[in-house]
Design a protein around this motif. Structure first.
Motif, PDB file in Angstrom:
ATOM      1  N   UNK A  71       0.827  -1.200   0.000  1.00  0.00           N
ATOM      2  CA  UNK A  71       0.000   0.000   0.000  1.00  0.00           C
ATOM      3  C   UNK A  71       0.868   1.259   0.000  1.00  0.00           C
ATOM      4  N   UNK A  72       0.407   2.242  -0.724  1.00  0.00           N
ATOM      5  CA  UNK A  72       1.020   3.562  -0.704  1.00  0.00           C
ATOM      6  C   UNK A  72       0.405   4.317   0.467  1.00  0.00           C
ATOM      7  N   UNK A  86      -4.343  10.720   7.407  1.00  0.00           N
ATOM      8  CA  UNK A  86      -3.591   9.517   7.055  1.00  0.00           C
ATOM      9  C   UNK A  86      -4.420   8.743   6.039  1.00  0.00           C
ATOM     10  N   UNK A  87      -3.829   8.515   4.854  1.00  0.00           N
ATOM     11  CA  UNK A  87      -4.522   7.822   3.775  1.00  0.00           C
ATOM     12  C   UNK A  87      -3.623   6.705   3.258  1.00  0.00           C
ATOM     13  N   UNK A  88      -4.224   5.555   2.972  1.00  0.00           N
ATOM     14  CA  UNK A  88      -3.470   4.475   2.331  1.00  0.00           C
ATOM     15  C   UNK A  88      -4.262   3.968   1.129  1.00  0.00           C
ATOM     16  N   UNK A  95      -8.164   3.795   2.356  1.00  0.00           N
ATOM     17  CA  UNK A  95      -8.517   4.006   3.760  1.00  0.00           C
ATOM     18  C   UNK A  95      -8.084   5.415   4.144  1.00  0.00           C
ATOM     19  N   UNK A  96      -8.997   6.179   4.711  1.00  0.00           N
ATOM     20  CA  UNK A  96      -8.750   7.594   4.991  1.00  0.00           C
ATOM     21  C   UNK A  96      -9.184   7.914   6.421  1.00  0.00           C
ATOM     22  N   UNK A 131       0.726   5.787  11.067  1.00  0.00           N
ATOM     23  CA  UNK A 131       0.976   6.726   9.972  1.00  0.00           C
ATOM     24  C   UNK A 131       1.166   6.014   8.645  1.00  0.00           C
ATOM     25  N   UNK A 132       1.615   4.781   8.685  1.00  0.00           N
ATOM     26  CA  UNK A 132       1.789   3.975   7.477  1.00  0.00           C
ATOM     27  C   UNK A 132       1.119   2.628   7.720  1.00  0.00           C
ATOM     28  N   UNK A 133       0.596   1.997   6.669  1.00  0.00           N
ATOM     29  CA  UNK A 133      -0.130   0.735   6.852  1.00  0.00           C
ATOM     30  C   UNK A 133       0.771  -0.488   7.058  1.00  0.00           C
TER      31      UNK A 133
END
Length: 166
Positions: A71-72, A86-88, A95-96, A131-133
């Motif tokens: 995931x980005x 935070x968005x992935x 996911x937001x 912060x990151x998935x």
């Protein structure tokens, strides 16, 4: 490995978490599968059940890698709107999450191994917002320091046991 690309201006800090090692693995698998399929289409190699199973397993491994770690991730600290976003983006969708900047009380760095860690925002409600998935791998703490500075907090290092959460 993960690239942490940060862009800063007076109104916001945006950090992109790019899992380039996962994407490189998937690219290598795609090249290998393409080579096998090209050889079959050209008639140089017969299509056997073993070849079909091998190609299916390679494709399955690539999808598994993309779903679990491809995931980005984008974290945006917006000073004007006083928000942390935070968005992935991944194969399973987007996911937001948004939180008020005033709700952030700290930055937790959950260290799994020497260079492998997870960044979590500690919120006043007791919630932890990743912060990151995925776990990040980096041999520099420059990204951590930049995020902590933007949030005006001191990062808290928390050792985590491999194989499970605390």
């Amino acid at each position: 490995m993960t690239w942490q690309l940060a862009q800063r201006n007076p109104e916001r800090l945006t950090i992109h978490f790019i899992p380039w090692l996962t994407w490189s693995f998937v690219g290598l698998v795609a090249y290998g599968v393409g080579t096998i399929v090209q050889s079959i289409v050209a008639g140089n190699q017969p299509l056997t059940s073993g070849t079909a199973i091998a190609v299916a397993l390679l494709v399955g491994m690539a999808f598994f890698a993309l779903i679990t770690g491809g995931q980005l991730g984008i974290c945006q600290i917006d000073y004007r709107r006083k928000l942390v976003t935070v968005t992935s983006y991944g194969l399973l969708g987007r996911r937001h999450q948004e939180r008020q900047l005033t709700d952030v009380k700290g930055l937790e760095v959950r260290v799994l191994r020497r260079a492998q860690y997870r960044l979590l925002l500690a919120l006043r409600s007791g919630e932890r917002l990743p912060l990151a998935p995925f776990y990040l791998i980096s041999f520099s703490d420059q990204g951590i320091r930049r995020i902590a500075e933007a949030l005006n907090v001191e990062p808290e290092l928390i050792p985590e046991k491999p194989g499970g959460r605390r």
